[in-house]
Scaffold this motif. Structure first.
Motif, short mmCIF file in Angstrom:
data_model
loop_
_atom_site.label_atom_id
_atom_site.label_comp_id
_atom_site.label_asym_id
_atom_site.label_seq_id
_atom_site.Cartn_x
_atom_site.Cartn_y
_atom_site.Cartn_z
N LEU A 187 1.24 -1.05 0.53
CA LEU A 187 -0.25 -0.18 0.25
C LEU A 187 0.57 1.47 -0.21
O LEU A 187 0.73 2.52 -0.51
N TYR A 188 2.09 1.74 0.83
CA TYR A 188 2.82 2.05 0.85
C TYR A 188 3.63 2.29 -0.33
O TYR A 188 3.60 3.69 -0.80
N SER A 189 3.99 1.79 -1.08
CA SER A 189 4.25 1.13 -2.01
C SER A 189 3.72 2.13 -3.01
O SER A 189 4.20 3.23 -4.54
N TRP A 190 3.03 1.63 -3.13
CA TRP A 190 1.82 2.26 -4.69
C TRP A 190 1.87 3.52 -4.30
O TRP A 190 1.44 4.28 -5.38
N GLY A 191 1.53 3.90 -3.08
CA GLY A 191 1.11 5.52 -2.87
C GLY A 191 2.25 6.13 -3.30
O GLY A 191 2.09 7.19 -3.63
N PRO A 208 4.46 12.55 -4.08
CA PRO A 208 5.90 12.95 -4.29
C PRO A 208 6.17 12.61 -2.27
O PRO A 208 5.91 12.37 -1.61
N VAL A 209 7.55 12.96 -2.41
CA VAL A 209 8.10 12.46 -0.45
C VAL A 209 7.71 13.08 -0.49
O VAL A 209 7.22 13.08 1.19
N SER A 210 7.63 14.40 -0.49
CA SER A 210 6.89 15.81 0.86
C SER A 210 5.30 15.04 1.57
O SER A 210 4.67 14.89 2.61
N LEU A 265 1.16 9.86 5.76
CA LEU A 265 0.93 9.01 6.14
C LEU A 265 1.91 9.16 7.21
O LEU A 265 1.15 7.81 8.53
N LEU A 266 2.97 9.56 7.61
CA LEU A 266 3.91 9.58 9.30
C LEU A 266 2.73 10.16 9.75
O LEU A 266 2.36 9.89 11.18
N ALA A 267 1.71 11.35 9.56
CA ALA A 267 1.38 11.83 10.64
C ALA A 267 -0.13 10.84 10.69
O ALA A 267 -0.19 10.45 12.29
N ALA A 268 -0.67 10.20 9.80
CA ALA A 268 -1.85 9.51 9.83
C ALA A 268 -1.47 8.14 11.07
O ALA A 268 -1.92 8.15 12.13
N GLN A 269 -0.16 8.15 10.86
CA GLN A 269 0.13 6.61 11.83
C GLN A 269 0.63 6.50 12.99
O GLN A 269 0.74 6.00 13.81
N LEU A 270 0.84 8.29 13.33
CA LEU A 270 1.40 8.72 14.95
C LEU A 270 0.05 8.62 16.02
O LEU A 270 -0.36 8.12 16.25
N ILE A 277 -5.58 11.35 -5.71
CA ILE A 277 -5.82 10.99 -5.29
C ILE A 277 -5.87 9.45 -4.54
O ILE A 277 -6.27 9.33 -3.47
N LEU A 278 -6.39 8.60 -5.54
CA LEU A 278 -6.12 6.47 -5.15
C LEU A 278 -4.47 6.79 -4.08
O LEU A 278 -5.48 5.75 -3.55
N GLY A 279 -3.43 7.05 -4.78
CA GLY A 279 -2.34 7.21 -4.10
C GLY A 279 -2.74 7.68 -2.68
O GLY A 279 -1.92 7.36 -1.73
N PHE A 280 -3.01 8.91 -2.42
CA PHE A 280 -3.30 9.67 -1.13
C PHE A 280 -4.33 8.79 -0.36
O PHE A 280 -3.86 8.29 0.81
#
Length: 352
Positions: free
Chosen positions: A103-107, A112-114, A119-124, A175-178
């Protein structure tokens, strides 16, 4: 959770080492993955596979620890410490990790990296909630403040990120990647507390050897899961063709592949080590606080814009980092004053 008699000082040293290893993985992993896509790579299953394919590297410290045990315990030293029960639990979590990697690789192939900040915000946030319900994490005002600040700061990095949409990526794909990225965040936010739960329910002493064995089984299972995907998608056959078309050249294609797997392995070793020395929330906080470093590196290497939102996010992330560790310092000092003869744990986890 018992730590086989480690002193508080030794645990802090191990925590620092694992934080440094995690820093290498969380800062370098996303950049290496983006480099692969930017320079002509397009195999999502391969990118997923690389995140855990470096698991054999874990055999090196395991071998060193085994020979150390042989020296201390003689012929009574066990070749491995993991039990069938822990092996099965680790393998299941590893398979879920493999799905999360995909899922992460597809996104990551669409964003972009930014935007990985989302991902990191929601993961926390998901880790905090998951740790509260799964391992009965005790929140303090400082940890709550840190979670809020780090989450808001990381989300800010994704504000107006649609303007950074990579060339050739449609709005629908973006959007799908998001959505894939957020789903990966939710999944990993559950995975981290589950790893901590394995430690709590292990019914045996948690040693560095056992921690590395759990990590190796997880990464092996994740790699096996992604290998099935690669076979189904004919990625192994496509690698030689992709290498010849890689913008940096065929030789550098394989260099990128090898170093990507090594750097991602640092991430997984660091994460499970931080959980071992502290807690799943601590690992989530470290991932979030290292986000600004990843952002700066993305600006340097990929010429991404550093907007006002990103500057504010940097400030909030550092504020959250200081808040969390100040709370840890106060809590440890308070418990030492209460029970000076009892070794203080650096986590706020209730025994289950």
């Amino acid at each position: 959770m018992e730590h086989q008699g480690l002193s508080t000082t030794m645990r802090k040293v191990l925590l620092l080492i694992n934080c440094l290893i995690l820093a290498v993985g969380i800062c370098g992993g996303p950049l290496m993955m983006r480099l692969y896509y930017v320079e002509g790579g397009s195999r999502v299953w391969l990118s997923s596979w690389l995140q855990t394919a470096g698991w054999p590297l874990t055999l090196i410290p395991l071998a060193i620890l085994y020979f150390y045990r042989r020296k201390v315990e003689g012929s009574n030293a066990k070749f491995y410490l993991i039990t069938p029960r822990i092996f099965i639990a680790s393998f299941v979590i590893g398979v879920v990790t493999g799905l999360d990697d995909f899922l992460y690789s597809w996104g990551g192939s669409k964003l972009p990296v930014s935007t990985s900040s989302l991902l990191l915000a929601a993961q926390l946030a998901f880790t905090s909630v998951g740790a509260f319900f799964i391992v009965k994490l005790k929140f303090t005002p400082y940890s709550i403040n840190a979670v809020i600040l780090l989450t808001v700061g990381a989300v800010l990095l994704g504000v107006r990120s649609n303007g950074d949409r990579p060339e050739g990526v449609t709005s629908k794909a973006y959007i799908l990647g998001f959505m894939m990225t957020l789903l990966a965040a939710a999944l990993y936010g559950v995975i981290l507390p589950c790893i901590e739960l394995i430690y709590l329910k292990a019914k045996q002493v948690i040693t560095a050897t056992l921690v590395l064995e759990i990590q190796m089984v997880m990464c092996f299972a994740a790699t096996a899961f992604c290998t099935v995907g690669m076979i189904a998608n004919n990625d192994f056959q496509a690698m030689s063709r992709e290498a010849k078309q890689f913008n940096l050249g065929e030789a550098r294609y394989y260099i990128v592949i090898v170093w990507t797997s090594i750097i991602w392995q640092c991430f997984f070793v660091g994460v499970i080590g931080v959980i071992y020395c502290s807690s799943s929330l601590m690992s989530g906080v470290m991932i979030a606080v290292l986000l600004p470093v990843t952002e700066v590196l993305a600006v340097v290497f990929f010429r991404e814009n550093f907007s006002g939102e990103k500057g504010l996010a940097l400030f909030l992330s550092l504020w959250g980092f200081v808040s969390y560790f100040y709370g840890e310092f106060k809590q440890t000092k308070k418990e030492k004053n209460k029970s000076p003869k009892i070794e203080i744990k650096t986590t706020h986890i209730e025994s289950v």
